[in-house]
Design a protein around this motif. Structure first.
Motif, PDB file in Angstrom:
ATOM      1  N   GLY A  62    -105.078 100.307 -10.353  1.00 53.06           N
ATOM      2  CA  GLY A  62    -105.585  99.400 -11.384  1.00 53.06           C
ATOM      3  C   GLY A  62    -104.816  98.100 -11.438  1.00 53.06           C
ATOM      4  N   GLY A  63    -103.490  98.186 -11.318  1.00 54.21           N
ATOM      5  CA  GLY A  63    -102.676  96.973 -11.351  1.00 54.21           C
ATOM      6  C   GLY A  63    -103.003  96.041 -10.209  1.00 54.21           C
ATOM      7  N   LEU A  64    -103.156  96.611  -9.000  1.00 55.11           N
ATOM      8  CA  LEU A  64    -103.499  95.777  -7.845  1.00 55.11           C
ATOM      9  C   LEU A  64    -104.914  95.229  -7.969  1.00 55.11           C
ATOM     10  CD1 LEU A  64    -102.780  94.619  -5.083  1.00 55.11           C
ATOM     11  CD2 LEU A  64    -103.579  96.759  -4.051  1.00 55.11           C
ATOM     12  N   LEU A  65    -105.827  96.020  -8.526  1.00 53.48           N
ATOM     13  CA  LEU A  65    -107.204  95.558  -8.693  1.00 53.48           C
ATOM     14  C   LEU A  65    -107.272  94.353  -9.628  1.00 53.48           C
ATOM     15  CD1 LEU A  65    -110.257  95.902  -8.268  1.00 53.48           C
ATOM     16  CD2 LEU A  65    -110.254  97.521 -10.185  1.00 53.48           C
ATOM     17  N   VAL A  66    -106.622  94.444 -10.772  1.00 54.81           N
ATOM     18  CA  VAL A  66    -106.636  93.328 -11.727  1.00 54.81           C
ATOM     19  C   VAL A  66    -105.902  92.123 -11.143  1.00 54.81           C
ATOM     20  CG1 VAL A  66    -105.905  92.571 -14.021  1.00 54.81           C
ATOM     21  CG2 VAL A  66    -106.819  94.875 -13.704  1.00 54.81           C
ATOM     22  N   ALA A  67    -104.785  92.376 -10.467  1.00 52.74           N
ATOM     23  CA  ALA A  67    -104.042  91.278  -9.838  1.00 52.74           C
ATOM     24  C   ALA A  67    -104.899  90.577  -8.787  1.00 52.74           C
ATOM     25  CB  ALA A  67    -102.763  91.813  -9.201  1.00 52.74           C
ATOM     26  N   THR A  68    -105.670  91.353  -8.031  1.00 54.66           N
ATOM     27  CA  THR A  68    -106.539  90.767  -7.007  1.00 54.66           C
ATOM     28  C   THR A  68    -107.631  89.912  -7.636  1.00 54.66           C
ATOM     29  OG1 THR A  68    -106.133  92.647  -5.532  1.00 54.66           O
ATOM     30  CG2 THR A  68    -108.065  91.287  -5.067  1.00 54.66           C
ATOM     31  N   LEU A  69    -108.186  90.355  -8.760  1.00 53.18           N
ATOM     32  CA  LEU A  69    -109.197  89.552  -9.454  1.00 53.18           C
ATOM     33  C   LEU A  69    -108.605  88.230  -9.938  1.00 53.18           C
ATOM     34  CD1 LEU A  69    -111.026  92.324 -11.532  1.00 53.18           C
ATOM     35  CD2 LEU A  69    -111.836  91.187  -9.455  1.00 53.18           C
ATOM     36  N   CYS A  70    -107.383  88.280 -10.465  1.00 51.42           N
ATOM     37  CA  CYS A  70    -106.720  87.050 -10.927  1.00 51.42           C
ATOM     38  C   CYS A  70    -106.467  86.096  -9.765  1.00 51.42           C
ATOM     39  CB  CYS A  70    -105.402  87.392 -11.617  1.00 51.42           C
ATOM     40  SG  CYS A  70    -105.562  88.322 -13.153  1.00 51.42           S
ATOM     41  N   ILE A  71    -105.953  86.632  -8.657  1.00 56.00           N
ATOM     42  CA  ILE A  71    -105.667  85.803  -7.489  1.00 56.00           C
ATOM     43  C   ILE A  71    -106.960  85.257  -6.885  1.00 56.00           C
ATOM     44  CG2 ILE A  71    -104.748  85.839  -5.141  1.00 56.00           C
ATOM     45  CD1 ILE A  71    -102.612  85.775  -7.281  1.00 56.00           C
ATOM     46  N   THR A  72    -108.031  86.050  -6.945  1.00 54.22           N
ATOM     47  CA  THR A  72    -109.323  85.585  -6.433  1.00 54.22           C
ATOM     48  C   THR A  72    -109.800  84.358  -7.201  1.00 54.22           C
ATOM     49  OG1 THR A  72    -109.949  87.825  -5.754  1.00 54.22           O
ATOM     50  CG2 THR A  72    -111.732  86.225  -6.043  1.00 54.22           C
ATOM     51  N   LEU A  73    -109.705  84.406  -8.522  1.00 55.68           N
ATOM     52  CA  LEU A  73    -110.093  83.247  -9.332  1.00 55.68           C
ATOM     53  C   LEU A  73    -109.239  82.029  -8.984  1.00 55.68           C
ATOM     54  CD1 LEU A  73    -110.659  84.892 -12.844  1.00 55.68           C
ATOM     55  CD2 LEU A  73    -112.398  83.975 -11.292  1.00 55.68           C
ATOM     56  N   MET A  74    -107.949  82.254  -8.802  1.00 55.59           N
ATOM     57  CA  MET A  74    -107.060  81.146  -8.463  1.00 55.59           C
ATOM     58  C   MET A  74    -107.441  80.526  -7.122  1.00 55.59           C
ATOM     59  SD  MET A  74    -102.940  81.127  -7.833  1.00 55.59           S
ATOM     60  CE  MET A  74    -103.104  81.686  -6.136  1.00 55.59           C
ATOM     61  N   TYR A  75    -107.736  81.368  -6.137  1.00 62.90           N
ATOM     62  CA  TYR A  75    -108.049  80.852  -4.810  1.00 62.90           C
ATOM     63  C   TYR A  75    -109.439  80.227  -4.745  1.00 62.90           C
ATOM     64  CZ  TYR A  75    -104.013  81.887  -1.941  1.00 62.90           C
ATOM     65  OH  TYR A  75    -102.763  81.851  -1.367  1.00 62.90           O
ATOM     66  N   VAL A  76    -110.362  80.687  -5.585  1.00 59.52           N
ATOM     67  CA  VAL A  76    -111.665  80.015  -5.654  1.00 59.52           C
ATOM     68  C   VAL A  76    -111.465  78.565  -6.094  1.00 59.52           C
ATOM     69  CG1 VAL A  76    -113.830  79.894  -6.946  1.00 59.52           C
ATOM     70  CG2 VAL A  76    -113.069  82.071  -6.005  1.00 59.52           C
ATOM     71  N   GLY A  77    -110.669  78.376  -7.148  1.00 64.03           N
ATOM     72  CA  GLY A  77    -110.365  77.018  -7.590  1.00 64.03           C
ATOM     73  C   GLY A  77    -109.633  76.222  -6.531  1.00 64.03           C
ATOM     74  N   LEU A  78    -108.683  76.872  -5.844  1.00 65.36           N
ATOM     75  CA  LEU A  78    -107.930  76.188  -4.795  1.00 65.36           C
ATOM     76  C   LEU A  78    -108.842  75.750  -3.660  1.00 65.36           C
ATOM     77  CD1 LEU A  78    -105.213  75.377  -3.452  1.00 65.36           C
ATOM     78  CD2 LEU A  78    -105.143  77.685  -2.487  1.00 65.36           C
ATOM     79  N   CYS A  79    -109.751  76.638  -3.245  1.00 67.54           N
ATOM     80  CA  CYS A  79    -110.637  76.313  -2.126  1.00 67.54           C
ATOM     81  C   CYS A  79    -111.566  75.150  -2.465  1.00 67.54           C
ATOM     82  CB  CYS A  79    -111.447  77.543  -1.720  1.00 67.54           C
ATOM     83  SG  CYS A  79    -110.474  78.814  -0.890  1.00 67.54           S
ATOM     84  N   PHE A  80    -112.111  75.149  -3.684  1.00 65.86           N
ATOM     85  CA  PHE A  80    -112.950  74.024  -4.086  1.00 65.86           C
ATOM     86  C   PHE A  80    -112.140  72.727  -4.111  1.00 65.86           C
ATOM     87  CE2 PHE A  80    -115.960  77.150  -6.122  1.00 65.86           C
ATOM     88  CZ  PHE A  80    -117.048  76.792  -5.346  1.00 65.86           C
ATOM     89  N   SER A  81    -110.899  72.819  -4.572  1.00 68.34           N
ATOM     90  CA  SER A  81    -110.052  71.625  -4.670  1.00 68.34           C
ATOM     91  C   SER A  81    -109.714  71.066  -3.296  1.00 68.34           C
ATOM     92  CB  SER A  81    -108.767  71.956  -5.435  1.00 68.34           C
ATOM     93  OG  SER A  81    -109.048  72.350  -6.760  1.00 68.34           O
ATOM     94  N   ILE A  82    -109.258  71.941  -2.389  1.00 68.89           N
ATOM     95  CA  ILE A  82    -108.859  71.431  -1.077  1.00 68.89           C
ATOM     96  C   ILE A  82    -110.068  70.988  -0.264  1.00 68.89           C
ATOM     97  CG2 ILE A  82    -106.740  72.784  -1.022  1.00 68.89           C
ATOM     98  CD1 ILE A  82    -108.058  74.758   0.827  1.00 68.89           C
ATOM     99  N   ALA A  83    -111.236  71.593  -0.513  1.00 71.01           N
ATOM    100  CA  ALA A  83    -112.440  71.146   0.188  1.00 71.01           C
ATOM    101  C   ALA A  83    -112.787  69.717  -0.212  1.00 71.01           C
ATOM    102  CB  ALA A  83    -113.603  72.085  -0.120  1.00 71.01           C
ATOM    103  N   GLU A  84    -112.686  69.433  -1.506  1.00 66.67           N
ATOM    104  CA  GLU A  84    -113.005  68.085  -1.983  1.00 66.67           C
ATOM    105  C   GLU A  84    -111.959  67.079  -1.525  1.00 66.67           C
ATOM    106  OE1 GLU A  84    -113.921  65.746  -6.203  1.00 66.67           O
ATOM    107  OE2 GLU A  84    -113.753  67.926  -6.149  1.00 66.67           O
ATOM    108  N   MET A  85    -110.686  67.460  -1.614  1.00 67.79           N
ATOM    109  CA  MET A  85    -109.626  66.520  -1.242  1.00 67.79           C
ATOM    110  C   MET A  85    -109.577  66.287   0.263  1.00 67.79           C
ATOM    111  SD  MET A  85    -106.494  67.362  -3.873  1.00 67.79           S
ATOM    112  CE  MET A  85    -106.455  69.132  -3.563  1.00 67.79           C
TER     113      MET A  85
END
Length: 243
Positions: A62-85
């Motif tokens: 459960g801890g890894l699952l929730v951590a993965t969801l949090c990191i996924t959200l972070m990387y979605v934002g990161l990917c959109f940001s670096i794609a635009e930049m």
């Protein structure tokens, strides 16, 4: 007394260059969409083989699952940001260039240091993993592992020295092979999945089978969840080599 009209501390000066300065230093454009896909997936895919699994010990399933969801959200934002930049500033500095443009020379300098740390330490972890796999396959003694590390370093550095075309083509093939290996593993392991095995870590005081180390286990699992996406941020480094 100091002159209030002058700021204290180190200063950074810029040098004006001619228009053809960057034209003479441009990299060879070769990479297409498929090459960039392979570069991004190939950079990340090592984390699907090893690295993430230590998160099970740190936070349980459960801890890894929730951590993965949090990191996924972070990387979605990161990917959109670096794609635009990367489209707005298509030069090979990557995060260093973005930070320097947004925060000035010192922001770029610190970001560049952080990038260097990542790209020095991550290959070291990967070649250690490669050495472990090759040692198990060829049944070589543990004392031989540094030789496998040197072989892996020599291969990857040699490909980059050889040229961008061979590097991108190699990344395509190695990524396809790695995806095939993972697919075979997933299909082979799926019939053996058992929730009891996923929740077999004895919970600590105040924990549960799903969160055996409590809510703090989510924080402990975050660094290992990063392995699912680690190094996707290197894609903007290929901006000048993209068609």
């Amino acid at each position: 007394m100091s002159d209030p009209g002058h700021s204290q501390g180190p200063k950074v000066s810029y040098r004006e260059v001619e228009d053809d300065y960057f034209q003479k230093r441009q990299l060879k454009r070769f990479a297409g969409v498929f090459h960039l896909w392979a570069l991004g997936v190939g950079a990340v895919i090592s984390g699907d083989f090893f690295g993430w699994n230590y998160g099970l010990t740190a936070g349980g399933f459960g801890g890894l699952l929730v951590a993965t969801l949090c990191i996924t959200l972070m990387y979605v934002g990161l990917c959109f940001s670096i794609a635009e930049m990367a489209a707005a500033m298509p030069h090979t500095g990557g995060a260093y260039s973005f930070a320097r443009t947004a925060m000035g020379p010192w922001g770029g300098y610190l970001t560049g240091l952080a990038e260097n740390m990542e790209y020095i330490l991550t290959p070291a972890v990967i070649v250690v993993g490669i050495g472990g796999y090759l040692g198990a396959i060829f049944e070589t003694p543990d004392a031989w592992e540094p030789l496998w590390w040197l072989v892996a370093y020599a291969l990857f550095v040699g490909l980059n020295i050889w040229g961008v075309e061979i590097s991108f083509r190699f990344s395509v093939w190695i990524t396809l092979i790695a995806l095939g290996i993972l697919l075979v593993f997933y299909l082979g392991a799926l019939p053996h999945f058992d929730w009891q095995q996923a929740l077999n870590i004895e919970p600590e005081k105040g924990g549960s089978r799903f969160f055996p180390t409590g809510w703090g286990g989510i924080l402990s699992a975050l660094p290992f969840a990063v392995w699912f996406y680690l190094a996707i941020e290197q894609l903007p480094l290929a901006a000048e080599e993209s068609k």
